[in-house]
Design an enzyme around this catalytic site. Structure first.
Site, PDB file in Angstrom:
ATOM      1  N   TYR A 249      12.291  -4.455  -9.503  1.00  0.00           N
ATOM      2  CA  TYR A 249      11.178  -4.542  -8.549  1.00  0.00           C
ATOM      3  C   TYR A 249      11.734  -4.484  -7.120  1.00  0.00           C
ATOM      4  O   TYR A 249      11.267  -3.736  -6.275  1.00  0.00           O
ATOM      5  CB  TYR A 249      10.405  -5.835  -8.792  1.00  0.00           C
ATOM      6  CG  TYR A 249       9.286  -6.076  -7.803  1.00  0.00           C
ATOM      7  CD1 TYR A 249       9.521  -6.769  -6.623  1.00  0.00           C
ATOM      8  CD2 TYR A 249       8.006  -5.608  -8.036  1.00  0.00           C
ATOM      9  CE1 TYR A 249       8.505  -6.984  -5.713  1.00  0.00           C
ATOM     10  CE2 TYR A 249       6.984  -5.818  -7.134  1.00  0.00           C
ATOM     11  CZ  TYR A 249       7.252  -6.512  -5.969  1.00  0.00           C
ATOM     12  OH  TYR A 249       6.239  -6.717  -5.060  1.00  0.00           O
TER      13      TYR A 249
ATOM     14  N   GLU B  33     -19.098  -9.999  13.699  1.00  0.00           N
ATOM     15  CA  GLU B  33     -18.104 -11.033  14.019  1.00  0.00           C
ATOM     16  C   GLU B  33     -16.778 -10.371  14.378  1.00  0.00           C
ATOM     17  O   GLU B  33     -16.444  -9.332  13.817  1.00  0.00           O
ATOM     18  CB  GLU B  33     -17.890 -11.942  12.799  1.00  0.00           C
ATOM     19  CG  GLU B  33     -19.170 -12.533  12.253  1.00  0.00           C
ATOM     20  CD  GLU B  33     -18.965 -13.146  10.855  1.00  0.00           C
ATOM     21  OE1 GLU B  33     -17.845 -13.609  10.565  1.00  0.00           O
ATOM     22  OE2 GLU B  33     -19.927 -13.128  10.073  1.00  0.00           O
TER      23      GLU B  33
ATOM     24  N   LYS C 101     -13.145  -9.266  14.149  1.00  0.00           N
ATOM     25  CA  LYS C 101     -12.207  -9.201  13.031  1.00  0.00           C
ATOM     26  C   LYS C 101     -10.875  -9.735  13.531  1.00  0.00           C
ATOM     27  O   LYS C 101     -10.144  -9.061  14.258  1.00  0.00           O
ATOM     28  CB  LYS C 101     -12.054  -7.772  12.519  1.00  0.00           C
ATOM     29  CG  LYS C 101     -11.188  -7.682  11.285  1.00  0.00           C
ATOM     30  CD  LYS C 101     -11.297  -6.313  10.642  1.00  0.00           C
ATOM     31  CE  LYS C 101     -10.555  -6.229   9.322  1.00  0.00           C
ATOM     32  NZ  LYS C 101      -9.176  -6.644   9.362  1.00  0.00           N
TER      33      LYS C 101
ATOM     34  N   TYR D 265     -15.001 -18.062   8.389  1.00  0.00           N
ATOM     35  CA  TYR D 265     -16.029 -17.018   8.434  1.00  0.00           C
ATOM     36  C   TYR D 265     -16.632 -16.688   7.072  1.00  0.00           C
ATOM     37  O   TYR D 265     -17.517 -15.847   6.978  1.00  0.00           O
ATOM     38  CB  TYR D 265     -15.495 -15.746   9.087  1.00  0.00           C
ATOM     39  CG  TYR D 265     -14.186 -15.223   8.519  1.00  0.00           C
ATOM     40  CD1 TYR D 265     -14.090 -14.797   7.206  1.00  0.00           C
ATOM     41  CD2 TYR D 265     -13.043 -15.158   9.322  1.00  0.00           C
ATOM     42  CE1 TYR D 265     -12.906 -14.329   6.685  1.00  0.00           C
ATOM     43  CE2 TYR D 265     -11.845 -14.688   8.817  1.00  0.00           C
ATOM     44  CZ  TYR D 265     -11.787 -14.272   7.490  1.00  0.00           C
ATOM     45  OH  TYR D 265     -10.608 -13.816   6.985  1.00  0.00           O
TER      46      TYR D 265
ATOM     47  N   LYS E  27     -21.801  -7.766   8.720  1.00  0.00           N
ATOM     48  CA  LYS E  27     -22.202  -8.296   7.411  1.00  0.00           C
ATOM     49  C   LYS E  27     -23.725  -8.352   7.337  1.00  0.00           C
ATOM     50  O   LYS E  27     -24.368  -8.768   8.309  1.00  0.00           O
ATOM     51  CB  LYS E  27     -21.659  -9.717   7.212  1.00  0.00           C
ATOM     52  CG  LYS E  27     -20.149  -9.828   7.282  1.00  0.00           C
ATOM     53  CD  LYS E  27     -19.673 -11.277   7.212  1.00  0.00           C
ATOM     54  CE  LYS E  27     -18.173 -11.339   7.478  1.00  0.00           C
ATOM     55  NZ  LYS E  27     -17.685 -12.712   7.654  1.00  0.00           N
TER      56      LYS E  27
ATOM     57  N   CYS F 214      28.814   3.648  22.026  1.00  0.00           N
ATOM     58  CA  CYS F 214      27.999   2.500  22.408  1.00  0.00           C
ATOM     59  C   CYS F 214      28.066   2.311  23.926  1.00  0.00           C
ATOM     60  O   CYS F 214      29.130   2.486  24.521  1.00  0.00           O
ATOM     61  CB  CYS F 214      28.541   1.260  21.703  1.00  0.00           C
ATOM     62  SG  CYS F 214      27.634  -0.221  22.132  1.00  0.00           S
TER      63      CYS F 214
ATOM     64  N   CYS G 281      28.215  -0.305  25.410  1.00  0.00           N
ATOM     65  CA  CYS G 281      28.959  -1.533  25.727  1.00  0.00           C
ATOM     66  C   CYS G 281      30.338  -1.159  26.257  1.00  0.00           C
ATOM     67  O   CYS G 281      30.805  -0.047  26.047  1.00  0.00           O
ATOM     68  CB  CYS G 281      29.040  -2.460  24.520  1.00  0.00           C
ATOM     69  SG  CYS G 281      30.339  -2.070  23.349  1.00  0.00           S
TER      70      CYS G 281
ATOM     71  N   CYS H   7      26.807  -0.475  16.938  1.00  0.00           N
ATOM     72  CA  CYS H   7      28.092  -0.623  17.600  1.00  0.00           C
ATOM     73  C   CYS H   7      28.983  -1.383  16.638  1.00  0.00           C
ATOM     74  O   CYS H   7      28.558  -2.375  16.041  1.00  0.00           O
ATOM     75  CB  CYS H   7      27.898  -1.426  18.887  1.00  0.00           C
ATOM     76  SG  CYS H   7      29.450  -2.000  19.613  1.00  0.00           S
TER      77      CYS H   7
ATOM     78  N   CYS I 101      32.165  -6.992  21.150  1.00  0.00           N
ATOM     79  CA  CYS I 101      31.100  -6.368  21.942  1.00  0.00           C
ATOM     80  C   CYS I 101      30.324  -7.463  22.662  1.00  0.00           C
ATOM     81  O   CYS I 101      29.807  -8.378  22.030  1.00  0.00           O
ATOM     82  CB  CYS I 101      30.180  -5.562  21.024  1.00  0.00           C
ATOM     83  SG  CYS I 101      28.599  -5.137  21.795  1.00  0.00           S
TER      84      CYS I 101
HETATM   85  S1  IVH Z   1     -15.126 -11.441   5.826  1.00  0.00           S
HETATM   86  C1  IVH Z   1     -15.281  -9.994   1.229  1.00  0.00           C
HETATM   87  N1  IVH Z   1     -14.867 -11.852   8.381  1.00  0.00           N
HETATM   88  O1  IVH Z   1     -10.286  -8.951   7.295  1.00  0.00           O
HETATM   89  C2  IVH Z   1     -14.461  -9.982   2.472  1.00  0.00           C
HETATM   90  N2  IVH Z   1     -12.984 -11.033   7.200  1.00  0.00           N
HETATM   91  O2  IVH Z   1     -10.176  -6.481   5.455  1.00  0.00           O
HETATM   92  C3  IVH Z   1     -14.728 -11.177   3.296  1.00  0.00           C
HETATM   93  N3  IVH Z   1     -10.983 -10.789   8.599  1.00  0.00           N
HETATM   94  O3  IVH Z   1      -8.894 -10.224   4.372  1.00  0.00           O
HETATM   95  C4  IVH Z   1     -13.998 -11.124   4.574  1.00  0.00           C
HETATM   96  N4  IVH Z   1     -11.891 -11.494  10.470  1.00  0.00           N
HETATM   97  O4  IVH Z   1      -8.389 -11.466   6.509  1.00  0.00           O
HETATM   98  C5  IVH Z   1     -14.242 -11.429   7.265  1.00  0.00           C
HETATM   99  N5  IVH Z   1     -14.809 -12.327  10.624  1.00  0.00           N
HETATM  100  C6  IVH Z   1     -14.195 -11.920   9.533  1.00  0.00           C
HETATM  101  C7  IVH Z   1     -12.843 -11.529   9.524  1.00  0.00           C
HETATM  102  C8  IVH Z   1     -12.270 -11.081   8.336  1.00  0.00           C
HETATM  103  C9  IVH Z   1     -10.787 -11.049   9.907  1.00  0.00           C
HETATM  104  C10 IVH Z   1      -9.953 -10.244   7.706  1.00  0.00           C
HETATM  105  C11 IVH Z   1      -9.747 -11.027   6.459  1.00  0.00           C
HETATM  106  C12 IVH Z   1      -9.901 -10.066   5.325  1.00  0.00           C
HETATM  107  C13 IVH Z   1      -9.791  -8.752   6.006  1.00  0.00           C
HETATM  108  C14 IVH Z   1     -10.641  -7.755   5.267  1.00  0.00           C
END
Ligand code: IVH
Length: 699
Positions: free
Chosen positions: A47, A126, A128, A238, A302, A420, A422, A444, A450
């Site tokens: 892996y 909201e 992100k 959120y 949303k 380099c 240096c 370097c 160095c």
């Molecule tokens: S709602 C079902 N709200 O974005 C998904 N996500 O690509 C529910 N994130 O993994 C997520 N701000 O880390 C939601 N206001 C916000 C957010 C948010 C950042 C991130 C979160 C999630 C990723 C989704």
């Protein structure tokens, strides 16, 4: 599996792209089998080889790094330090949208699916937040567990670390919370806190983080919660996962409840109607972005009504009721005025573009990284060119492309230096990985000699696992270097008996009679040192503690070791073969040793150091213990000692400690939280001991 040998050089761009795509899928599938089914189909070593192969390709083709690259996936890091946690409800991801049209299409899809006709849909918009998501489980209002996202189904138990966040309530406030609720949100670091953390790290000579997100991730995944506690991580709630009862009718109401229960909720969140509302929210957030004080990379739309969310459901791994509208990377045009070559503290040289100052998304940019020589050649970047600069995800600005139409007449292709910058002017060598793969990084080879690398080498030299000189940290080393008291390891031992310097030191602020006495004693205590520590402290690339111990045992005493190194520097085939035959030593170590001892400066530095010391012969491995010659694997958590201690103890008793379980393993010592390794051990019918049984065995 592809053989991860230097064939990366042979890949052309389409082949690299294809290979990276294949690897992303393969690694994701392995992750699922590992995390979800706890039934991996390949060994940890294989892996890791896949991951290294992926990184090697990415290092050569940085522009091909996928947004969801396995090397960037925080969730996909396998750690045995944190116990796995299966989320009550999986933590999913969001689909992306990039334009006004995409936002309109999202709204249209929602209305089509719900057969709403002309009815206007209410959404929340909201920020992100660009951090890392976490799931916090509350039972009867008490925080019982915190977990990372992991692969979405199984994350890591980071409860102790989560508890150190001041914005995470240990008990839910107010009322109306369900008996069981997994509160979800983003752990992040503000801009000011990020800058302070990096400044402190730089002052202490530690590694700095590239961006707040990496810093937050690194801080949250600390083994020692005290370190997490010292980092001012923040949390915005959120969303939620498993709940024992419905507690709201809409997302908007849910956010208000989360706030009432004691969480921080982004103040920029809005409730909007229809497409026009979505677009307005996006524009408002884009305008607010530079002033927020934390990184966001878009806006999350949303569907507000939770009954509608339920009806909309999910497609594969993302909800139909939400979408992430991403901000475009911020770009601007400017003139490339010069290309400087910088030497990092590890000796890696990086070309840096010096730009005519330009504002990119509210931040004035004067430098951009050019990554490496290959990248300059590929983009054909020339001094005087007009270039497009990009700042994405608030990382180091990058040069996207050259505006060829504006290239001044007579601009010449950049000739990458072969020496380099240096004062030693060493020839630059291509860096190889431990597996012997050539990378695009040039280094370097001056090491201790160095001046750019000296401080890093000295820091390593005095560190706990090397000479372990108490009271001599980066701060003191820097100060002493500035005074001209030390420049190389031998100077540390000279300083301890130089009364003139010691007197000067006694007179310094922050020093006094006692601390000088302590420092002198700490240095003197290390004048006698084991050969293994001596070798490790030299900071030869790829020679870690284990390899140093193997070499010390193989050569026995310092004279034999140094004589062999001289012969290796001269590329004496017999000496190279002898070293190659040592356990765990391969081409990368031999090359590194040859480069190190091939430098006159380095040889002189080692000799000067040796003259100050008494170097003990290596202890021969014990052969009369119950575990001598046996291969041991530790897995899961140990309670009576740290991993390092357990390993050192086992080795001192003549055992070999391996990291993955195979037919060659003799004993598996399994603590709580042991996962796949334990399963493999059972399948192979190996001896499995608890920590107690192990301790009883070795007495
Ligand atoms: S709602 C079902 N709200 O974005 C998904 N996500 O690509 C529910 N994130 O993994 C997520 N701000 O880390 C939601 N206001 C916000 C957010 C948010 C950042 C991130 C979160 C999630 C990723 C989704």
């Amino acid at each position: 599996m592809p053989d991860p040998t230097p064939t990366v050089e042979a890949l052309d761009e389409p082949a690299a792209l294809e290979e990276l795509t294949r690897l992303a899928h393969a690694l994701a599938a392995h992750d699922l089998r590992y995390y979800q089914d706890q039934a991996p189909t390949i060994s940890d070593a294989d892996y890791d080889a896949l991951k290294r192969w992926n990184s090697a390709i990415e290092a050569r083709f940085p522009h091909l790094v996928r947004e969801n690259s396995p090397s960037l996936a925080i969730g996909a890091t396998r750690s045995e330090s944190f116990a796995p946690v299966t989320h009550g409800v999986p933590m999913l991801s969001l689909d992306n949208a990039f334009s006004d049209e995409d936002a309109a299409e999202f709204d249209a899809r929602v209305r089509r699916f719900l057969r709403l006709g002309d009815e206007v849909v209410a959404y929340t918009a909201e920020p992100k937040i660009d951090g890392l998501s976490a799931s916090l489980r509350y039972e009867d209002g008490a925080l019982v567990r915190g977990a990372t996202r992991g692969d979405g189904r199984v994350g890591e138990d980071i409860t102790a670390n989560i508890r150190t966040l001041s914005e995470v309530p240990h008990r839910l406030a107010g009322q109306g919370w369900p008996k069981l609720i997994e509160v979800r949100g983003e752990v992040y670091l503000g801009h000011a806190e990020f800058a302070a953390l990096n400044a402190a790290a730089a002052a202490a000579g530690d590694k700095t983080y590239a961006n707040p997100r990496n810093a937050a991730s690194g801080s949250l995944r600390q083994i020692d919660p005290a370190i997490t506690a010292a980092r001012p991580l923040r949390f915005f709630a959120y969303a939620w996962g498993e709940v024992s009862a419905r507690f709201a009718d809409s997302q908007w109401q849910a956010l208000a409840m989360l706030r009432a229960w004691g969480f921080s909720v982004t103040p920029q969140a809005r409730r909007e109607l229809g497409v026009a509302g979505l677009l307005e929210a996006y524009a408002a957030l884009e305008a607010a972005r530079p002033h927020l004080g934390f990184d966001i990379d878009g806006v999350v739309y949303k569907v507000d009504r939770l009954d509608w969310q339920e009806r909309l459901g999910f497609v594969s791994r993302s909800p139909r009721w939400a979408v992430a509208r991403k901000f475009p990377a911020e770009r601007a045009r400017t003139i490339l005025e010069a290309i400087d070559i910088q030497v990092g503290r590890t000796g890696a040289v990086t070309p840096v573009a010096r730009l005519k100052p330009v504002s990119v998304g509210g931040v004035v940019v004067v430098n951009a990284t050019l990554h490496n020589a290959d990248e300059i050649a590929r983009k054909d970047v020339r001094i005087g060119d007009t270039v497009v600069v990009q700042r994405a995800g608030d990382v180091i600005p990058q040069i996207v492309e050259v505006v060829l139409d504006e290239r001044p007449a007579g601009a010449e292709a950049f000739v990458y230096p072969v020496h380099c910058p240096c004062p030693l002017q060493t020839p630059l060598a291509r860096e190889t990985t431990t597996a012997g793969i050539e990378t695009v990084v040039r280094r370097c080879t001056g090491e201790f000699a160095c001046p750019f690398q000296r401080i890093e080498h000295l820091r390593h030299f005095v560190s706990r696992r090397a000479f372990d000189i108490e009271g001599l940290g980066v701060k003191q080393l820097m100060a002493f270097m500035e005074e001209g008291w030390i420049g190389e390891p031998a100077d540390i031992f000279r300083l301890a008996r130089d009364e003139t310097v010691l007197d000067l030191l006694r007179a310094r602020d922050g020093f006094g009679e006692t601390s000088v006495r302590n420092l002198k004693a700490a240095i003197e205590a290390r004048r006698t040192i084991g050969l293994d520590r001596f070798i490790f402290a030299l900071g030869i690339r790829h020679v870690g503690e284990t390899t140093a111990l193997v070499m010390a045992r193989g050569y026995g005493d310092v004279e034999t070791f140094l004589a062999a190194m001289d012969r290796i520097a001269a590329r004496d085939p017999e000496a190279m073969e002898e070293l190659d035959a040592f356990d765990q030593v391969g081409a990368a170590v031999i090359e590194a040793a040859a480069a190190y001892f091939g430098e006159d400066h380095s040889r002189r530095i080692v000799q000067a150091l040796k003259a100050e010391l008494t170097i003990r012969e290596a202890e021969k491995p014990k052969s009369d213990t119950p575990v001598a010659g046996k291969t041991i694997v530790f897995t899961g958590a140990l309670e009576r000692m740290t991993r390092d201690e357990a390993k050192a103890k086992a080795e001192s008793l003549g055992a070999k400690v391996a990291s993955s379980v195979s037919k060659k393993t003799d004993i598996v010592v399994a603590g709580p939280g042991a996962g796949s390794k334990l399963k493999i051990a059972a399948e192979l019918g190996l001896t499995v001991l608890t920590e107690e049984e192990w301790l009883a065995m070795i007495g």
